[in-house]
Design an enzyme around this catalytic site. Structure first.
Site, PDB file in Angstrom:
ATOM      1  CG  HIS A  84      -2.750   2.749  10.413  1.00 36.67           C
ATOM      2  ND1 HIS A  84      -3.294   3.911   9.949  1.00 36.67           N
ATOM      3  CD2 HIS A  84      -1.255   2.530   9.925  1.00 36.67           C
ATOM      4  CE1 HIS A  84      -2.209   4.735   9.649  1.00 36.67           C
ATOM      5  NE2 HIS A  84      -1.132   4.267   9.310  1.00 36.67           N
ATOM      6  CG  ASP A 221      -5.593   5.620  11.715  1.00 30.47           C
ATOM      7  OD1 ASP A 221      -5.379   5.524  12.303  1.00 30.47           O
ATOM      8  OD2 ASP A 221      -5.467   5.584  10.573  1.00 30.47           O
ATOM      9  CB  SER A 636       1.073   6.222   9.699  1.00 29.18           C
ATOM     10  OG  SER A 636       0.026   6.050   8.481  1.00 29.18           O
TER      11      SER A 636
HETATM   12  N1  ARG Z   1      -2.877   3.223   4.238  1.00 29.73           N
HETATM   13  C1  ARG Z   1      -3.052   3.670   5.914  1.00 29.73           C
HETATM   14  C2  ARG Z   1      -1.629   2.818   5.588  1.00 29.73           C
HETATM   15  O1  ARG Z   1      -1.167   3.290   4.990  1.00 29.73           O
HETATM   16  C3  ARG Z   1      -3.603   2.761   6.410  1.00 29.73           C
HETATM   17  C4  ARG Z   1      -3.810   1.475   7.178  1.00 29.73           C
HETATM   18  C5  ARG Z   1      -4.420   1.033   7.950  1.00 29.73           C
HETATM   19  N2  ARG Z   1      -5.985   1.173   7.725  1.00 29.73           N
HETATM   20  C6  ARG Z   1      -7.005   0.050   7.036  1.00 29.73           C
HETATM   21  N3  ARG Z   1      -7.690   0.021   6.969  1.00 29.73           N
HETATM   22  N4  ARG Z   1      -5.623  -1.055   6.519  1.00 29.73           N
HETATM   23  O2  ARG Z   1      -0.786   2.739   6.911  1.00 29.73           O
HETATM   24  N1  GLU Z   2      -0.760   4.305   6.200  1.00 28.69           N
HETATM   25  C1  GLU Z   2       0.426   4.791   5.444  1.00 28.69           C
HETATM   26  C2  GLU Z   2       1.535   4.388   6.771  1.00 28.69           C
HETATM   27  O1  GLU Z   2       0.769   3.655   7.612  1.00 28.69           O
HETATM   28  C3  GLU Z   2       0.175   6.277   5.142  1.00 28.69           C
HETATM   29  C4  GLU Z   2       0.002   6.552   3.747  1.00 28.69           C
HETATM   30  C5  GLU Z   2       1.071   6.779   2.968  1.00 28.69           C
HETATM   31  O2  GLU Z   2       1.634   5.754   2.717  1.00 28.69           O
HETATM   32  O3  GLU Z   2       1.139   7.484   2.438  1.00 28.69           O
HETATM   33  O4  GLU Z   2       2.391   4.908   6.995  1.00 28.69           O
END
Ligand code: ARG
Ligand code: GLU
Length: 701
Positions: A84, A221, A636
């Site tokens: 991502h 990921d 991330s």
């Molecule tokens: N929650 C994770 C972050 O904050 C992954 C985001 C990407 N994935 C998604 N399905 N939108 O970045």
């Molecule tokens: N998916 C998040 C990022 O892009 C990390 C998840 C979080 O917020 O801890 O950094």
């Protein structure tokens, strides 16, 4: 009475004690934590983590773009980050014919790697406490605005001096603890970063937004890039003559696997936390801001999802935008819920009461009450700002119109800039989504925004059209940008047309109002707030001396967090194990649902159990694991490191029940989620057929 105060005091002191695994520590000060880390199993020294005299782990970690982390995994500049995090680049190289997002991308040699203009990675050269230099000339009689100007001026000098030291240097001076401390961060920034590999999205974002922020999780990921440098290993703009960058340090990859209880350590760039704010601020977030923003985004997501389900073209166009909108949307839901469950507001209120008693007769007397008064004054402005960003600023056509107007307002008209602005916009634009979203968000705005926080422009338009729908009908047909052919026919002579376009007027009238009526008042109140927070922060540190170790809030600077592999119990009668495996991928596999429709190849591998070396002690392919590290957005792509300092996984998420850790950390519910490195190696070899990349790495068996 005295007894009551005392017991309240003790209760709060217990709650506020830095609990196990809470904290994002500054690497240069990690000496203060190393004893605790070693007691929990870590085998390396503070110098192995951060040193300016020798290569250390910090030299293998980068800020990827401006919001993710990446790590070096070979001596030839190979870099691992999340799928991502690389999605923008992967998408930019994708089209309906070459859908790298959906099908994956595997460069089979360095010649096949793809350049990514605009993408940078930054290595931290060093960090340094520069508080004295930043505050040189400060007098306590100064206003907060004067102080800010002084800080800015002094910081610029420090930055100029630091960046003069060499090639490709970039520096920032960052406030820590609300400006009680300032640090210089000096980076070396590389600009030639090429895409090497990405799994199909059905692996890289397996489970999509349904599984996002959730456990059990089965997402691979990751994506892989390579940093290029000039012949002397220095940063250089993209050139076919550049050569793979030779890092001072790269991670060894451990394929020994992880077990519950194992020490874990995360190195990365967490973006933003607010651990020390006043209870009223927490209350606003959990009870007002989050719920309103969630509601607005639900409307937009419903519209996007409807059209994305109908067309593959629209699905590609909106995949990154949709993921962005959905990500915070879901996080806010977990955050508000977590804050309520943890009773963070009540806990903070109790703390503030005892602080207030303690502060009598000190320089902190009355700070808490003043903070409460200020929050009462600032909230309507925050509310207006929340709505402005989640409504007006989400209208894509208006943003385009403003970007084009900037080109026309510049001293010299730049035809090339116009052409590329339009091309990149229309590549990913679908008007019906934008138009329906306009109607949906403006209807909510009409209902929830008080009249004195609406500009007269808005009131005039509504008087004229009677409804957001009728207004949109007019705007999205008469704007020149509603018709790509018309927009692309614009020439240098069309300034008049551009500045009178209804989409531009919408943007411009709103931003004029916002920048004159909302922003300055909000900023003035915010300056007062900062000033108070500087005192309150210092006061909290004094008050809790010996009872709590304080770490500065995250601000996208390099940090260390440590903990261990651990499951959790999200609710009564439920316990989550801390690891998932390929079996779970197969259980979720569903050809009918885009996000769960795994590659046929993966099904075949599972059927024949052709797993190669990438199995755990049960003969299963491990996929993800949970740990107790304190992380946030920006972490991330961060390396998850074991007690020996070797790479065991890549961080990509947190569990939903723990997303309030940006405000309050609960060791029972806060877990970060990582993809197991063995799954990454498995996918590279078995799905990508790119085993040559693994040969480049140093595996520890
Ligand atoms: N929650 C994770 C972050 O904050 C992954 C985001 C990407 N994935 C998604 N399905 N939108 O970045
Ligand atoms: N998916 C998040 C990022 O892009 C990390 C998840 C979080 O917020 O801890 O950094």
């Amino acid at each position: 009475m005295k007894k009551l105060i005392l017991s309240v005091l003790m209760a709060a002191a217990v709650v506020l004690q830095a609990r196990a695994d809470e904290g994002m520590w500054l690497p240069s000060l990690v000496k203060q934590r190393i004893g605790d880390m070693q007691a929990k199993g870590f085998k390396l020294s503070a110098d192995d983590i951060y040193s300016i005299n020798k290569a250390s782990l910090k030299d293998a970690v980068v800020l990827f773009g401006r919001g993710c982390t990446g790590e070096l995994i070979s001596s030839q500049g190979l870099l691992l980050t999340n799928h991502h995090c690389g999605a923008g680049q992967i998408q930019a190289h994708s089209s309906v014919e070459h859908d790298y997002l959906k099908d994956g991308f595997w460069a089979m040699s360095q010649a096949e790697e793809l350049a990514n203009p605009g993408l940078t990675v930054s290595f931290l050269e060093r960090m340094e406490d520069v508080t004295n230099d930043v505050l040189k000339g400060y007098k306590s009689s100064m206003s907060e605005a004067e102080r800010a100007a002084l800080v800015k001026k002094n910081s610029e000098k420090i930055i100029k001096k630091a960046t003069a030291e060499g090639n490709g240097l970039r520096a920032t001076v960052e406030a820590l603890f609300y400006g009680n401390q300032y640090f210089l961060f000096l980076y070396r920034e590389y600009k030639d970063v090429r895409l090497v590999a990405a799994p199909p999205s059905s692996i890289g974002s397996f489970g999509g937004d349904t599984d996002n922020w959730m456990w059990p999780r089965h997402t691979g990921d990751f994506s892989i890039f390579r940093i290029y440098a000039d012949k002397d290993n220095n940063p250089a703009a993209y050139s076919p003559d550049n050569v793979p960058y030779k890092p001072k340090r790269h991670f060894k990859v451990s394929v020994k696997g992880v077990n519950e209880g194992d020490f874990t350590f995360i190195y990365g760039f967490p973006g933003k936390t607010q651990e020390y704010i006043h209870s009223d601020a927490v209350k606003y977030i959990a009870e007002v801001s989050d719920p309103h923003k969630i509601n607005l985004r639900t409307k937009r997501l419903d519209i996007q999802n409807k059209y994305m389900g109908e067309s593959q073209k629209v699905r590609i166009q909106y995949s990154a935008k949709n993921a962005n909108v959905a990500n915070a949307w879901k996080k806010w839901q977990g955050e508000a819920k977590g804050i309520n469950k943890m009773k963070t507001v009540a806990t903070k209120q109790a703390f503030e009461k005892e602080f207030d008693v303690w502060a009598k007769g000190t320089e902190y007397e009355g700070v808490v009450g003043k903070l409460a008064d200020l929050y009462a004054a600032i909230e309507p402005y925050n509310f207006a700002a929340d709505y402005y960003t989640e409504t007006v600023r989400t209208i894509e056509l208006a943003t385009l119109a403003s970007n084009v107007a900037k080109i026309y307002n510049a001293k010299e008209f730049n035809a090339g800039a116009l052409k590329s602005t339009l091309a990149s916009f229309y590549k990913d634009y679908y008007l019906p989504i934008d138009k329906e979203s306009f109607v949906a968000v403006m209807e909510v705005y009409e209902k929830n925004m008080s009249d004195d926080f609406k500009p007269s422009y808005y009131k005039d338009q509504m008087a004229k059209y009677g409804s957001a729908a009728a207004w949109a009908e007019e705007l999205f047909t008469t704007s020149i940008y509603a018709d790509q052919t018309l927009a692309e026919a614009l020439t240098a002579e069309d300034k008049e047309l551009v500045l009178n376009d209804p989409a531009y007027i919408f943007f411009n009238e709103y931003s004029k109002w916002y920048n004159s009526e909302i922003l300055p008042k909000g900023q003035a109140l915010n300056r007062d707030l900062q000033l108070l927070y500087r005192d309150y922060m210092r006061g909290q540190m004094e008050f809790m001396k010996g009872k709590k170790d304080f770490y500065p809030d995250a601000n996208l600077t390099l940090r260390v967090a440590y903990g261990n592999v651990k499951g959790y119990s999200p609710s009564d009668a439920v316990y989550y194990f801390p690891y998932s495996s390929l079996k779970g991928v197969m259980e979720k596999d569903n050809p009918e649902i885009f996000d769960y429709d795994i590659p046929q190849k993966l099904r075949d591998i599972y059927a024949t159990k052709d797993y190669g070396r990438w199995v755990n002690q049960n003969g299963e392919v491990p996929v993800c694991f949970l740990a107790t590290n304190h992380t946030t957005g920006g972490n991330s792509g961060s390396p998850v490191i074991n007690a020996d300092g070797n790479l065991i996984g890549i961080n990509f998420d947190r569990v939903w029940e723990g997303t309030m850790s940006d405000i309050a950390f609960d060791p029972d519910f806060c877990r970060n989620i990582a993809t197991d490195i063995r799954y990454i190696l498995f996918v590279i070899e078995k799905i990508g057929g790119a085993g040559y990349l693994i040969d480049e790495m140093e595996l520890v068996e």
